[in-house]
Design a protein around this motif. Structure first.
Motif, PDB file in Angstrom:
ATOM      1  N   CYS A 247       0.859  -1.176   0.000  1.00 54.53           N
ATOM      2  CA  CYS A 247       0.000   0.000   0.000  1.00 54.53           C
ATOM      3  C   CYS A 247       0.899   1.231   0.000  1.00 54.53           C
ATOM      4  O   CYS A 247       1.989   1.197   0.566  1.00 54.53           O
ATOM      5  N   ALA A 250       1.792   2.845   3.675  1.00 54.52           N
ATOM      6  CA  ALA A 250       2.830   2.342   4.583  1.00 54.52           C
ATOM      7  C   ALA A 250       4.070   1.844   3.848  1.00 54.52           C
ATOM      8  O   ALA A 250       5.180   1.940   4.366  1.00 54.52           O
ATOM      9  N   HIS A 255       0.230  -6.437   0.858  1.00 57.66           N
ATOM     10  CA  HIS A 255      -1.052  -7.019   1.276  1.00 57.66           C
ATOM     11  C   HIS A 255      -1.443  -8.121   0.295  1.00 57.66           C
ATOM     12  O   HIS A 255      -1.537  -7.884  -0.901  1.00 57.66           O
ATOM     13  N   CYS A 310      -2.237  -2.979   9.494  1.00 59.83           N
ATOM     14  CA  CYS A 310      -1.396  -1.994   8.821  1.00 59.83           C
ATOM     15  C   CYS A 310      -1.939  -0.588   9.083  1.00 59.83           C
ATOM     16  O   CYS A 310      -3.132  -0.408   9.297  1.00 59.83           O
ATOM     17  N   CYS A 312      -2.573   1.585   7.042  1.00 53.87           N
ATOM     18  CA  CYS A 312      -3.509   1.991   5.994  1.00 53.87           C
ATOM     19  C   CYS A 312      -4.938   1.568   6.334  1.00 53.87           C
ATOM     20  O   CYS A 312      -5.881   1.973   5.654  1.00 53.87           O
ATOM     21  N   ARG A 314      -6.011  -1.561   6.198  1.00 49.20           N
ATOM     22  CA  ARG A 314      -6.301  -2.889   5.648  1.00 49.20           C
ATOM     23  C   ARG A 314      -5.937  -3.943   6.692  1.00 49.20           C
ATOM     24  O   ARG A 314      -4.928  -3.805   7.388  1.00 49.20           O
TER      25      ARG A 314
HETATM   26 ZN   LIG Z   1      -1.216  -1.203   4.272  1.00 53.91          ZN
END
Ligand SMILES: [Zn+2]
Length: 428
Positions: A247, A250, A255, A310, A312, A314
Motif C-alpha cells: 500500500c 505504509a 497485502h 497496517c 492503511c 487494511r
Molecule cells: Zn497497508
C-alpha cells in the motif's frame, strides 16, 4: 481508501470467506481434475475432510513440474467451451506452464488488480503507462484490465522502445509507470543521456514487479525518478499480477488478497509450516478460480507473513517483499547465499551503481564465483579503492569473498530493455 471493503474487514469475516471458498475449491479440484483426485485419494483425504482453512495442510501441494507434466490442459477443471482466455508462463527449460480463465476468473483477476492499483495510490484520474510485455505473459494484460476496471486511463505501450516511452510519458503526462524495477532505472538512465532530469518526468508512482527488488534497489529507483516505488507481486500459475501489493500509505510489506489467494509459508526443505513471521517458501492456494483451481502451489519465492494491522487500515496479511527464490540459492564453498543478499550489501555503498552480475564456473570440481560491479556515474572513489570497499563489505556482512571482483565503468554492464533482467549466469 480500499477499493473493496473486504480489504479492511474484520479478520473473522475474511476467515469465513476463506473457509467457504476453500471447500468449494477443493470440491471443484477433486471432482474435475484427475490429477488432484488421484493425489487426494492416495493421501486418504476427500472434500468432506476440508471444513475450515486450517484443514489446508491436509491437502497435497502442486509444483511447477506438475504443470509441465500435465501440459497442456491436464489441470483444467472446466470444459474448453467455458474457457475465455489462455496465458502461458515461459520456462527457460521444457514446456510452458499453461493457465486458463473462465469469464468469472477474469473478473476475479480484474478486481484483484484494480484493488492493487488503488492500493498503490492510482486513482481514476490517473494515466497508467503499462510497460509490461503483452502476449502470453500475464503482465501486460493484468495491468491493463486492472487499470480499466479501476477506471483509470491506460497506455498499452508494452516493453521496450525507451525513446517512445519517454516521449509519450512526457507528452501525455503519465502519472504511473508499470514495469520491472530494472527497466525503470533504464528509463531514468536514458532520460539523463538525453539531458532530461528523470525527477522532472511526470510519473509519481512506479509499480514494479516480475523481478526481485531489494530495499536499496527500491531506494535508488525512488531517488533517481523522485517517485513512490510500489512492489507488486503475482504469478501466472495463481492468476498473474495482482496477488499482493504494497500500500502506498505504509510501503511496508505487500497485502495479500487472501480472500482470493490463500498464503502459507513453509520450510522449503521439509514442506512443514514455519512459525508466524519466520521466513520460508511461499505456498499459495487459489480460493476463487474455476478453470484452474490450484492447491498449495510451491512458488519457490522466499518470504514471511505479518498479520499485524497496517496503518492503511487494511486487515489483510502482509508478505515481505520477495528478494530470493529457493532455487536461486548459491552454494559456494559451503556458504549459502542468495544473489539478493549480495545486492543488498553492495548497493548500500555509495559509488556503486545498481548494476552487477554474478558468474558461476566450475574449475577442478570447485565452484568459482565472479562478481562484476558497476561504478556509479558520479563516484568519488576510484575503481581500486571502490574494489577494496566492496570486498571488505562483502566479507564483514556476509563472510563472503568472491574469487574475482571486478569494478567496471559506468554503463559497462548490459541493460535489459525487454523482459526480465538476468544477473546470475551459471556456466557450470
Ligand atoms: Zn497497508
Amino acid at each position: 481508501m480500499p477499493y473493496n471493503e473486504i480489504e479492511a474487514a474484520d479478520r473473522s469475516e475474511i476467515r469465513e470467506r476463506q473457509n467457504e471458498r476453500l471447500r468449494e475449491t477443493v470440491r471443484n479440484a477433486y471432482e474435475n481434475v484427475p490429477f488432484y483426485r488421484e493425489q487426494m485419494d492416495e493421501m486418504g483425504v476427500g472434500p468432506a475432510d476440508i471444513e475450515t482453512i486450517e484443514d489446508i495442510t491436509k491437502l497435497p501441494t502442486t509444483t511447477k513440474e506438475d504443470f509441465r507434466d500435465e501440459y497442456p490442459d491436464g489441470l483444467f477443471a472446466v470444459d474448453h467451451s467455458e474457457v475465455r482466455r489462455i496465458h502461458a508462463s515461459s520456462g527457460t527449460t521444457g514446456k510452458p506452464k499453461i493457465v486458463a480463465y473462465t469469464e468469472d476468473d477474469l473478473d476475479v483477476w480484474k478486481e484483484a488488480m484494480a484493488r492493487s492499483l488503488a492500493a498503490a495510490g492510482v486513482t481514476e484520474d490517473d494515466l497508467v503507462q503499462n510497460a509490461y510485455g503483452y502476449g502470453l505473459f500475464t503482465g501486460g494484460a493484468g495491468l491493463q484490465q486492472g487499470a480499466e476496471t479501476l477506471g483509470a486511463a491506460l497506455l498499452p505501450i508494452g516493453g521496450g522502445d525507451t525513446e517512445k516511452q519517454l516521449e509519450m510519458m512526457t507528452d501525455l503526462g503519465s502519472d504511473a509507470l508499470a514495469c520491472t524495477p530494472s527497466y525503470s532505472l533504464y528509463i531514468a538512465e536514458h532520460a539523463e543521456e538525453q539531458g532530461i532530469d528523470p525527477r522532472d518526468l511526470p510519473v509519481s508512482t512506479v509499480i514494479f514487479g516480475a523481478e526481485p527488488c531489494t530495499d536499496p534497489m527500491r531506494e535508488e529507483i525512488e531517488r533517481r525518478l523522485d517517485v513512490n516505488g510500489i512492489d507488486l507481486y503475482g504469478l501466472s500459475e495463481i492468476v498473474g499480477p495482482g496477488v499482493s501489493i504494497e500500500c502506498h500509505e505504509a510501503q511496508d510489506g505487500l497485502h495479500v488478497w487472501e480472500d482470493r489467494f490463500y498464503p502459507e509459508v513453509v520450510d522449503p526443505a521439509t514442506g512443514e509450516p514455519v512459525e508466524e513471521g519466520e521466513e520460508g517458501e511461499l505456498v499459495l492456494t487459489t480460493l476463487n478460480k474455476d478453470a484452474l483451481p490450484v492447491l498449495r502451489y510451491r512458488t519457490g519465492d522466499m518470504t514471511s507473513l505479518n498479520y499485524e494491522e497496517c496503518e492503511c487500515g487494511r486487515t489483510m496479511v502482509r508478505m515481505d517483499n520477495v528478494t530470493g527464490r529457493s532455487d536461486d540459492l548459491l552454494i559456494v564453498r559451503g556458504i549459502n547465499l542468495y544473489p539478493s543478499q549480495i545486492e543488498d550489501t553492495i548497493l548500500e555503498i555509495d559509488d556503486v551503481a545498481p548494476h552487477y552480475r554474478i558468474d558461476l564456473y566450475e574449475q577442478d570440481n570447485l565452484d568459482v564465483i565472479e562478481l562484476t560491479v558497476e561504478q556509479a556515474e558520479d563516484a568519488e572513489r576510484g575503481k581500486d579503492q571502490l574494489q577494496e570497499v566492496v570486498a571488505d563489505r562483502l566479507d564483514s556482512v556476509l563472510a563472503f569473498t568472491p574469487d574475482s571482483l571486478e569494478i567496471v565503468d559506468p554503463g559497462a554492464i548490459a541493460r535489459t530493455e525487454v523482459g526480465k533482467v538476468q544477473r546470475v549466469y551459471d556456466h557450470r
